[in-house]
Design a protein around this motif. Structure first.
Motif, PDB file in Angstrom:
ATOM      1  N   TYR A   1       0.866  -1.186   0.000  1.00  0.00           N
ATOM      2  CA  TYR A   1       0.000   0.000   0.000  1.00  0.00           C
ATOM      3  C   TYR A   1       0.901   1.234   0.000  1.00  0.00           C
ATOM      4  O   TYR A   1       1.834   1.323   0.810  1.00  0.00           O
ATOM      5  CB  TYR A   1      -0.886   0.032   1.246  1.00  0.00           C
TER       6      TYR A   1
ATOM      7  N   ALA B   1       1.998  -5.202   2.911  1.00  0.00           N
ATOM      8  CA  ALA B   1       1.066  -5.989   3.725  1.00  0.00           C
ATOM      9  C   ALA B   1       1.196  -7.479   3.426  1.00  0.00           C
ATOM     10  O   ALA B   1       1.015  -8.316   4.304  1.00  0.00           O
ATOM     11  CB  ALA B   1      -0.363  -5.532   3.458  1.00  0.00           C
TER      12      ALA B   1
ATOM     13  N   TYR C   1      -1.731 -12.757  13.780  1.00  0.00           N
ATOM     14  CA  TYR C   1      -2.222 -11.682  14.641  1.00  0.00           C
ATOM     15  C   TYR C   1      -2.719 -10.530  13.769  1.00  0.00           C
ATOM     16  O   TYR C   1      -2.477 -10.500  12.554  1.00  0.00           O
ATOM     17  CB  TYR C   1      -1.101 -11.189  15.555  1.00  0.00           C
ATOM     18  N   SER C   2      -3.347  -9.571  14.418  1.00  0.00           N
ATOM     19  CA  SER C   2      -3.842  -8.395  13.722  1.00  0.00           C
ATOM     20  C   SER C   2      -2.679  -7.684  13.017  1.00  0.00           C
ATOM     21  O   SER C   2      -1.606  -7.528  13.600  1.00  0.00           O
ATOM     22  CB  SER C   2      -4.485  -7.480  14.768  1.00  0.00           C
ATOM     23  N   GLY C   3      -2.883  -7.333  11.771  1.00  0.00           N
ATOM     24  CA  GLY C   3      -1.846  -6.612  11.023  1.00  0.00           C
ATOM     25  C   GLY C   3      -0.889  -7.530  10.279  1.00  0.00           C
ATOM     26  O   GLY C   3       0.007  -7.063   9.568  1.00  0.00           O
ATOM     27  N   ALA C   4      -1.080  -8.856  10.401  1.00  0.00           N
ATOM     28  CA  ALA C   4      -0.159  -9.803   9.749  1.00  0.00           C
ATOM     29  C   ALA C   4      -0.282  -9.757   8.220  1.00  0.00           C
ATOM     30  O   ALA C   4       0.633 -10.156   7.506  1.00  0.00           O
ATOM     31  CB  ALA C   4      -0.438 -11.225  10.240  1.00  0.00           C
ATOM     32  N   GLY C   5      -1.443  -9.298   7.736  1.00  0.00           N
ATOM     33  CA  GLY C   5      -1.634  -9.223   6.283  1.00  0.00           C
ATOM     34  C   GLY C   5      -2.675 -10.206   5.757  1.00  0.00           C
ATOM     35  O   GLY C   5      -2.831 -10.363   4.545  1.00  0.00           O
ATOM     36  N   LYS C   6      -3.425 -10.842   6.681  1.00  0.00           N
ATOM     37  CA  LYS C   6      -4.382 -11.878   6.279  1.00  0.00           C
ATOM     38  C   LYS C   6      -5.474 -11.320   5.358  1.00  0.00           C
ATOM     39  O   LYS C   6      -5.753 -11.893   4.310  1.00  0.00           O
ATOM     40  CB  LYS C   6      -5.058 -12.523   7.510  1.00  0.00           C
ATOM     41  N   SER C   7      -6.090 -10.201   5.779  1.00  0.00           N
ATOM     42  CA  SER C   7      -7.193  -9.646   4.975  1.00  0.00           C
ATOM     43  C   SER C   7      -6.679  -9.220   3.613  1.00  0.00           C
ATOM     44  O   SER C   7      -7.333  -9.446   2.595  1.00  0.00           O
ATOM     45  CB  SER C   7      -7.795  -8.409   5.642  1.00  0.00           C
ATOM     46  N   SER C   8      -5.504  -8.601   3.599  1.00  0.00           N
ATOM     47  CA  SER C   8      -4.956  -8.146   2.309  1.00  0.00           C
ATOM     48  C   SER C   8      -4.753  -9.342   1.395  1.00  0.00           C
ATOM     49  O   SER C   8      -5.102  -9.293   0.208  1.00  0.00           O
ATOM     50  CB  SER C   8      -3.628  -7.416   2.522  1.00  0.00           C
TER      51      SER C   8
END
Ligand SMILES: Nc1ncnc2c1ncn2[C@@H]1O[C@H](COP(=O)(O)OP(=O)(O)OP(=O)(O)O)[C@@H](O)[C@H]1O
Length: 337
Positions: A11, A20, A39-46
């Motif tokens: 990004y 990400a 964990y949160s911010g690991a890049g899973k959603s991206s």
């Protein structure tokens, strides 16, 4: 088959750039349930959003059934996306539309003939157990019911793949279980490949066949869920597993340990306790169970026990070899001090 090859998503904003997803490669087989944990911010959603190109990858390939999605023009991409359903943590339902209208929306988007929509909506509501909620608005539904509507909408166009973005993170444990059971049923009966991203290892243990662990945009470990639970290699994986199966002994208990502290791991059908009691007898040593559990992963038992062994040290060593010989893994935690 979904083949993710060297996928990177960066990004760019005015003052900084965030990588990400960083050079990720994963192959997901047809009809499997694949979990991506981090964990949160690991890049899973991206990563998940790159699979259906909701986010365009900065580089790399996403091949679904031999077709590289990154190479498709917008019309073909729209068609390909119809075969990839998606559900979301916060359901993403349109609050001014009824349950039936929310589902019909997906069918209209795929230009399903008007006279077929009503029947298909009824079928889908039946499948997710909400036949009686057709004319209700989302605001009148529980979280679990909203997710069921989300699932019905995602299945409307007979997708081959279902992407689940933290689909149970907003739900209580009982509702989570019922949604996971529904996803299992969809996987089995409709032969749909499911990719789940989650920060909850319980979800993976309950439903996934294979998994990957993600940190800072990278995959740190991937494999069969049972094998990863039985012998995690990376520290991060061990942390996630400890959130489900914890073997930390209280310091006060550790101080009392005088013998050899061992961790025994029994895979599959090996009857752990039977082997242990037979071994203790055979070598005339004593064993004290300090901790233990049998987890069922994909309905296959995995027994993990922590024991203190006391008696003649040479016999203890022989006993450890004997247990290993019986297909268990033994880890000495304190070297007999
Ligand atoms: N649209 C965006 N613009 C800029 N940075 C983004 C954007 N989306 C995500 N990021 C950043 O990318 C990194 C990965 O975020 P991502 O949401 O993919 O992680 P995640 O593992 O799904 O975490 P969470 O569960 O909290 O959403 C984070 O540092 C995040 O701040």
């Amino acid at each position: 088959m979904i083949d993710i090859k060297n996928l990177t998503k960066t990004y760019f904003s005015k003052d900084r750039e965030v990588k990400a997803v960083d050079n990720v490669s994963i192959t997901i087989h047809d009809e499997e349930i694949f979990g991506i944990v981090g964990y949160s911010g690991a890049g899973k959603s991206s990563l998940l959003r790159c699979i259906n190109l909701l986010e365009r990858p900065t580089s790399g390939k996403i091949t679904v059934d031999g077709v590289d999605l990154t190479k498709l023009d917008s019309k073909r991409l729209r068609q390909a996306r119809l075969k990839i359903g998606m559900i979301f943590q916060h359901f993403n339902l349109v609050s001014q539309k009824t349950v039936a209208e929310n589902i019909a929306f997906a069918l209209k988007a795929s230009k399903t003939p008007k006279n077929k929509i009503e029947k298909r909506v009824a079928e889908l509501l039946d499948m997710v157990g909400l036949a009686d909620k057709k004319d209700v608005y989302p605001g009148q539904l529980s979280g679990g019911q909203k997710q069921r509507v989300g699932i019905a909408r995602a299945l409307a166009n007979n997708p081959k793949v279902l992407l689940c973005d933290e689909a149970t993170s907003a739900l209580d444990p009982t509702t989570t279980k019922s949604i996971l059971n529904l996803l299992k049923k969809i996987n089995k009966e409709l032969n749909i490949t499911i990719i789940i991203i989650t920060h909850e290892m319980d979800v993976v243990k309950e439903i996934c066949h294979r998994m990957a662990i993600m940190e800072n945009g990278r995959i740190v470990e991937q494999g069969n869920v049972y094998d990863i639970f039985a012998s995690p290699k990376e520290q991060l994986t061990k942390e996630f597993i400890q959130s489900v199966v914890s073997f930390d002994l209280p310091k006060a208990t550790l101080r009392l340990v005088k013998g050899t502290l061992v961790k025994l791991l029994f895979r599959g059908e090996v009857a752990g306790e039977g082997v242990v009691s037979e071994t203790l007898k055979k070598f005339q040593i004593n064993g004290n169970f300090l901790h233990g559990s049998i987890e069922y992963i994909q309905e296959r038992p995995l027994g993990i026990f922590i024991m203190e062994l006391t008696g003649d040290q040479e016999e203890i060593n022989k006993a450890i070899h004997y247990i290993e010989h019986r297909n268990a893994e033994v880890e000495v935690l304190n070297n007999g001090i």
